[in-house]
Design a protein around this motif. Structure first.
Motif, short mmCIF file in Angstrom:
data_model
loop_
_atom_site.label_atom_id
_atom_site.label_comp_id
_atom_site.label_asym_id
_atom_site.label_seq_id
_atom_site.Cartn_x
_atom_site.Cartn_y
_atom_site.Cartn_z
N LYS A 55 9.74 6.07 -7.12
CA LYS A 55 9.81 7.14 -6.13
C LYS A 55 10.31 6.62 -4.78
CE LYS A 55 6.05 9.70 -8.26
NZ LYS A 55 4.72 10.29 -8.07
N VAL A 56 10.85 5.42 -4.76
CA VAL A 56 11.35 4.83 -3.52
C VAL A 56 12.87 4.94 -3.48
CG1 VAL A 56 11.61 2.68 -2.19
CG2 VAL A 56 9.43 3.21 -3.31
N GLN A 57 13.37 5.38 -2.34
CA GLN A 57 14.81 5.36 -2.09
C GLN A 57 15.02 4.24 -1.08
OE1 GLN A 57 16.68 9.10 -0.97
NE2 GLN A 57 18.11 7.99 0.34
N TYR A 58 15.44 3.09 -1.58
CA TYR A 58 15.58 1.90 -0.73
C TYR A 58 16.98 1.84 -0.14
CZ TYR A 58 15.56 -2.94 0.82
OH TYR A 58 15.67 -4.08 1.58
N ASN B 80 14.75 -4.79 5.98
CA ASN B 80 14.85 -5.99 5.17
C ASN B 80 13.47 -6.48 4.76
OD1 ASN B 80 17.66 -6.14 5.31
ND2 ASN B 80 17.59 -7.28 7.22
N PHE B 81 13.36 -6.92 3.52
CA PHE B 81 12.11 -7.49 3.01
C PHE B 81 11.98 -8.94 3.47
CE2 PHE B 81 12.01 -3.87 0.30
CZ PHE B 81 10.71 -3.75 -0.16
N SER B 82 10.75 -9.29 3.82
CA SER B 82 10.46 -10.68 4.16
C SER B 82 9.06 -11.01 3.66
CB SER B 82 10.53 -10.87 5.67
OG SER B 82 10.22 -12.21 6.00
N PRO B 83 8.98 -11.95 2.74
CA PRO B 83 10.05 -12.71 2.10
C PRO B 83 10.75 -11.86 1.03
CG PRO B 83 7.96 -13.34 1.13
CD PRO B 83 7.65 -12.37 2.24
N GLU B 84 11.89 -12.32 0.59
CA GLU B 84 12.67 -11.61 -0.42
C GLU B 84 11.87 -11.41 -1.71
OE1 GLU B 84 15.94 -9.53 -1.75
OE2 GLU B 84 15.71 -10.39 0.24
N SER B 85 10.98 -12.32 -2.04
CA SER B 85 10.17 -12.21 -3.25
C SER B 85 9.26 -10.97 -3.21
CB SER B 85 9.32 -13.46 -3.45
OG SER B 85 8.44 -13.65 -2.36
N LEU B 86 8.95 -10.48 -2.03
CA LEU B 86 8.14 -9.27 -1.90
C LEU B 86 8.87 -8.06 -2.47
CD1 LEU B 86 5.49 -8.06 -0.84
CD2 LEU B 86 6.60 -7.83 1.41
N LEU B 87 10.17 -8.01 -2.31
CA LEU B 87 10.97 -6.94 -2.90
C LEU B 87 10.82 -6.94 -4.42
CD1 LEU B 87 13.04 -4.63 -2.92
CD2 LEU B 87 14.84 -6.36 -2.72
N ARG B 88 10.93 -8.11 -5.01
CA ARG B 88 10.78 -8.19 -6.48
C ARG B 88 9.38 -7.73 -6.90
NH1 ARG B 88 13.60 -12.77 -5.22
NH2 ARG B 88 11.81 -14.18 -5.42
N GLU B 89 8.38 -8.13 -6.12
CA GLU B 89 7.01 -7.74 -6.44
C GLU B 89 6.83 -6.22 -6.41
OE1 GLU B 89 2.62 -7.78 -4.40
OE2 GLU B 89 3.94 -9.48 -3.94
N VAL B 90 7.21 -5.58 -5.30
CA VAL B 90 6.95 -4.13 -5.20
C VAL B 90 7.82 -3.31 -6.14
CG1 VAL B 90 5.95 -4.23 -2.89
CG2 VAL B 90 8.39 -3.79 -3.15
N LYS B 91 8.96 -3.87 -6.55
CA LYS B 91 9.78 -3.18 -7.55
C LYS B 91 9.06 -3.09 -8.89
CE LYS B 91 14.59 -3.72 -6.18
NZ LYS B 91 15.89 -4.32 -6.57
N SER B 92 8.07 -3.94 -9.10
CA SER B 92 7.31 -3.90 -10.36
C SER B 92 6.21 -2.85 -10.35
CB SER B 92 6.72 -5.29 -10.66
OG SER B 92 5.63 -5.57 -9.78
N GLU C 248 0.83 -1.21 0.00
CA GLU C 248 0.00 0.00 0.00
C GLU C 248 0.86 1.26 0.00
OE1 GLU C 248 -2.33 -3.43 1.33
OE2 GLU C 248 -0.41 -2.64 2.04
N MET C 249 1.99 1.24 0.70
CA MET C 249 2.87 2.41 0.73
C MET C 249 3.40 2.71 -0.67
SD MET C 249 5.13 2.23 4.21
CE MET C 249 5.19 0.49 4.63
N VAL C 250 3.89 1.68 -1.36
CA VAL C 250 4.45 1.89 -2.69
C VAL C 250 3.35 2.26 -3.68
CG1 VAL C 250 5.77 0.86 -4.57
CG2 VAL C 250 6.46 0.44 -2.20
N LYS C 251 2.21 1.59 -3.59
CA LYS C 251 1.10 1.94 -4.49
C LYS C 251 0.61 3.36 -4.25
CE LYS C 251 -0.60 -2.74 -5.33
NZ LYS C 251 -1.71 -3.69 -5.12
N ALA C 252 0.68 3.83 -3.01
CA ALA C 252 0.25 5.21 -2.71
C ALA C 252 1.05 6.22 -3.51
CB ALA C 252 0.41 5.48 -1.20
N LEU C 253 2.30 5.93 -3.76
CA LEU C 253 3.16 6.85 -4.51
C LEU C 253 2.65 7.08 -5.93
CD1 LEU C 253 6.58 5.48 -3.27
CD2 LEU C 253 5.47 7.60 -2.55
N GLU C 254 1.90 6.13 -6.45
CA GLU C 254 1.35 6.27 -7.80
C GLU C 254 0.28 7.36 -7.86
OE1 GLU C 254 0.04 2.40 -9.16
OE2 GLU C 254 1.90 1.47 -8.45
N TYR C 255 -0.28 7.74 -6.72
CA TYR C 255 -1.33 8.75 -6.66
C TYR C 255 -0.78 10.14 -6.34
CZ TYR C 255 -4.44 4.74 -6.54
OH TYR C 255 -5.10 3.58 -6.85
N ILE C 256 0.51 10.24 -6.20
CA ILE C 256 1.12 11.53 -5.84
C ILE C 256 1.86 12.07 -7.05
CG2 ILE C 256 2.71 12.71 -4.28
CD1 ILE C 256 2.12 10.52 -2.22
#
Length: 172
Positions: free
Chosen positions: A51-54, A33-45, A13-21
């Motif tokens: 707009k994320v500084q990771y 740290n992302f848990s699970p690691e696959s979540l990082l790959r997902e939100v990067k898409s 929701e945080m990353v998707k919120a950036l699409e509205y700004i």
């Protein structure tokens, strides 16, 4: 946002919120740290990821440095039994840093937030509401600054070990 990065803590929701700004200089500084690691790959898409500084995992010093340069803190935990009636450390870390908080609109958190006038409450499952709160803080710098001052007063007067120690001693 600084902390464990999981779905239940609202990263999608945080990353998707950036699409509205549409404010070009907006970014989400993200530490943890992302848990699970696959979540990082997902939100990067997601479109908002640009707009994320990771920062990855950050230690206490780096976390304090980050909090000195942000305009607000996100605590948009999902409404689960573990969170609804909990006092998240992250909320108080942001408050101790003197920054406004965008938090899940849980009854317990509402008491803290409204009593201290320290931030904005949102539906944590609604990226649009999170985005609106982020925009409000950015577009109302004087009011956001006042929230930050209120947060520090609340920490100094209520949410600190000395006050909790009094309660604990009274209980004994």
């Amino acid at each position: 946002y600084i902390g464990g990065v999981t779905a239940i803590r609202g990263i999608r929701e945080m990353v998707k919120a950036l699409e509205y700004i549409e404010i070009p200089q907006v970014k989400l500084t993200l530490g943890g740290n992302f848990s699970p690691e696959s979540l990082l790959r997902e939100v990067k898409s997601y479109g908002g990821w640009k707009k994320v500084q990771y920062e990855g995992f950050v230690n206490r010093n780096k976390a304090a440095e980050i909090l000195c340069h942000v305009r607000g803190g996100l605590v948009v935990l999902h409404p689960t039994l573990n969170y609804i009636d909990a006092f998240p450390v992250k909320l108080f870390e942001y408050m101790s840093a003197g920054i406004p908080v965008i938090a899940s609109s849980f009854p317990l958190w509402r008491q803290i937030g409204e009593g201290a006038e320290c931030g904005l409450l949102v539906n944590p499952l609604c990226p649009e509401e999170i985005a609106d709160a982020m925009k409000w803080i950015l577009e109302h710098p004087e009011e956001a600054e006042k929230m930050g001052q209120n947060v520090l007063k609340a920490v100094q007067n209520t949410y600190n070990w000395e006050k909790e120690n009094e309660k604990l001693l009274a209980l004994y």
